[in-house]
Design an enzyme around this catalytic site. Structure first.
Site, PDB file in Angstrom:
ATOM      1  N   GLU A 166       0.795  -1.244   0.000  1.00 58.01           N
ATOM      2  CA  GLU A 166       0.000   0.000   0.000  1.00 58.01           C
ATOM      3  C   GLU A 166       0.827   1.295   0.000  1.00 58.01           C
ATOM      4  OE1 GLU A 166      -2.915  -0.176   3.138  1.00 58.01           O
ATOM      5  OE2 GLU A 166      -3.866  -1.963   2.324  1.00 58.01           O
TER       6      GLU A 166
ATOM      7  N   ASN B 225       2.118  -5.107  -3.241  1.00 62.16           N
ATOM      8  CA  ASN B 225       0.707  -5.412  -2.978  1.00 62.16           C
ATOM      9  C   ASN B 225      -0.069  -4.130  -2.694  1.00 62.16           C
ATOM     10  OD1 ASN B 225      -1.272  -7.581  -2.377  1.00 62.16           O
ATOM     11  ND2 ASN B 225      -1.217  -6.805  -0.272  1.00 62.16           N
TER      12      ASN B 225
ATOM     13  N   HIS C 297     -10.355  -5.839  -2.315  1.00 65.67           N
ATOM     14  CA  HIS C 297     -11.427  -5.620  -1.339  1.00 65.67           C
ATOM     15  C   HIS C 297     -12.535  -4.894  -2.100  1.00 65.67           C
ATOM     16  CE1 HIS C 297      -9.007  -6.975   1.983  1.00 65.67           C
ATOM     17  NE2 HIS C 297      -8.040  -6.141   1.647  1.00 65.67           N
TER      18      HIS C 297
ATOM     19  N   GLU D 215      -6.230 -10.521  -1.318  1.00 68.46           N
ATOM     20  CA  GLU D 215      -7.039 -10.277  -0.108  1.00 68.46           C
ATOM     21  C   GLU D 215      -8.522 -10.204  -0.461  1.00 68.46           C
ATOM     22  OE1 GLU D 215      -5.550  -6.980   2.244  1.00 68.46           O
ATOM     23  OE2 GLU D 215      -3.465  -7.488   1.804  1.00 68.46           O
TER      24      GLU D 215
ATOM     25  N   ASP E 269     -12.261 -10.038  -0.833  1.00 74.64           N
ATOM     26  CA  ASP E 269     -13.541 -10.087  -0.133  1.00 74.64           C
ATOM     27  C   ASP E 269     -14.481  -9.142  -0.859  1.00 74.64           C
ATOM     28  OD1 ASP E 269     -12.566  -7.635   0.938  1.00 74.64           O
ATOM     29  OD2 ASP E 269     -12.174  -8.507   2.899  1.00 74.64           O
TER      30      ASP E 269
HETATM   31  C1  XIL Z   1      -6.414  -6.024   8.345  1.00 76.99           C
HETATM   32  C2  XIL Z   1      -6.764  -7.190   9.261  1.00 76.99           C
HETATM   33  O1  XIL Z   1      -7.714  -8.008   8.603  1.00 76.99           O
HETATM   34  C3  XIL Z   1      -7.325  -6.678  10.561  1.00 76.99           C
HETATM   35  O2  XIL Z   1      -7.476  -7.757  11.505  1.00 76.99           O
HETATM   36  C4  XIL Z   1      -6.418  -5.616  11.172  1.00 76.99           C
HETATM   37  O3  XIL Z   1      -7.016  -5.061  12.318  1.00 76.99           O
HETATM   38  C5  XIL Z   1      -6.107  -4.522  10.161  1.00 76.99           C
HETATM   39  O4  XIL Z   1      -5.561  -5.107   9.002  1.00 76.99           O
HETATM   40  N1  XIL Z   1      -5.089  -4.383   3.699  1.00 76.99           N
HETATM   41  C6  XIL Z   1      -4.099  -5.236   4.144  1.00 76.99           C
HETATM   42  C7  XIL Z   1      -4.340  -6.117   5.325  1.00 76.99           C
HETATM   43  O5  XIL Z   1      -3.042  -5.338   3.515  1.00 76.99           O
HETATM   44  O6  XIL Z   1      -3.191  -6.334   6.086  1.00 76.99           O
HETATM   45  C8  XIL Z   1      -5.441  -5.562   6.195  1.00 76.99           C
HETATM   46  O7  XIL Z   1      -5.730  -6.518   7.221  1.00 76.99           O
HETATM   47  C9  XIL Z   1      -6.660  -5.219   5.380  1.00 76.99           C
HETATM   48  C10 XIL Z   1      -6.348  -4.164   4.365  1.00 76.99           C
END
Ligand code: XIL
Length: 298
Positions: free
Chosen positions: A127, A169, A205, A232, A234
């Site tokens: 990020e 990422n 996401h 990741e 969802d």
């Molecule tokens: C999130 C986790 O799911 C949570 O448990 C934590 O509190 C915060 O981080 N992008 C990412 C992940 O790269 O590491 C994040 O994970 C979600 C967003």
């Protein structure tokens, strides 16, 4: 295949889930994990605040536990994440300049060395690009150490674990847009100058729609000579959830260098997105329509 992992493996890919090791003692959770997935990533336990809570004092309890579980069950491991502006330990949040640069490179070296040989792919940097139209870097204490901090991190990671694929990422990179193009230009520059980078992770996401050029965007990165991974995934609940899950899976399957998909948790109630009910299994462990669409697309 009759499970996500077995079906993905038939196509030379993996299907993974983010895991909180504290839940491995919950049988509904671990039964699904071991049955359906052939890759894992730590939801939090390999992040900087977890692995180096005090400067120079490393803690690998959670990460080691996840690696052991993966090895015992034939799963590969994604490492997440060596450097990120969030979940920095407090001591690093207060640092800047050359002291922070040394500390962050030492962090990369120590953690990648500890897990050497056990990680399929590391998110070396997470990020680092800004949202919106600039296409540039996000401001952070890491960025303020100098624009070359990302390539310095990748070189340190390669030296520490030459066998791991090294990924950049990020999120909001689901189509061709200013942010994804900024990252694309960085990857192209790294490849042209021999900076070690092997893959780009698309967090994915997602809300209630999917960019129409999602697959084309994956393909343009693959055409630079890197693997791509959905890291990741969802998707917000609603009428389109199952369709979007299917479309993302098909996009990855249609890109030969898309090597795998990871969903960011197992059941809806494990998700950081709470009431979005964003995952493939409900809280009782039942398969949702989204699960069926993913399995059919693999
Ligand atoms: C999130 C986790 O799911 C949570 O448990 C934590 O509190 C915060 O981080 N992008 C990412 C992940 O790269 O590491 C994040 O994970 C979600 C967003």
């Amino acid at each position: 295949g009759t499970t996500l992992g077995a079906s993905a493996a038939e196509k030379g890919r993996y299907f993974g889930a983010a895991v909180a090791t504290g839940k491995l003692s919950t049988s509904v959770y671990t039964t699904i994990l071991n049955r359906e997935f052939n890759s894992v990533v730590a939801e939090n336990e390999m992040k900087w605040d977890a692995t180096e809570p005090q400067q120079g004092r490393f803690s690998y309890t959670g990460g080691d536990r996840l690696v052991s579980h993966a090895q015992a069950n034939g799963m590969s491991v994604r490492g997440h994440a060596l450097l990120w502006h969030q979940q920095e330990p407090g001591w690093a949040q207060g640092m800047s300049g050359s002291a922070l640069r040394s500390a962050m490179i030492n962090h990369v070296t120590q953690v990648a060395t500890h897990f050497r040989g056990k990680i399929y792919a590391w998110d070396v940097v997470n990020e680092a690009f800004a949202d919106g139209g600039s296409g540039g870097r996000r401001d952070s204490n890491l960025q303020r150490t100098g624009n070359d901090w990302i390539e310095a991190a990748f070189r340190a990671a390669r030296a520490a674990d030459p066998g791991a694929k090294l990924c950049y990422n990020d999120y909001n990179t689901d189509g061709v847009n200013a942010k994804s193009t900024g990252i694309y230009n960085m990857v192209r520059d790294f490849k042209s100058r021999g900076v070690p980078i092997d893959c780009v992770g698309f967090q994915s996401h997602l809300g209630t729609s999917l960019a129409s050029d999602y697959q084309a965007n994956l393909q343009r990165f693959a055409d630079l000579g890197v693997d791509v991974q959905i890291t990741e995934l969802d998707v917000m609940t609603g009428g389109n959830q199952a369709n979007i899950y299917g479309a993302v899976t098909r996009a990855c399957m249609n890109v030969s260098r898309c090597t795998g998909i990871t969903v960011w948790g197992v059941r809806d109630c494990d998700s950081w997105r709470g009431s979005d009910n964003a995952l493939l299994f409900d809280c009782n462990g039942n398969k949702k329509a989204a699960y069926t669409n993913v399995l059919n697309a693999l």
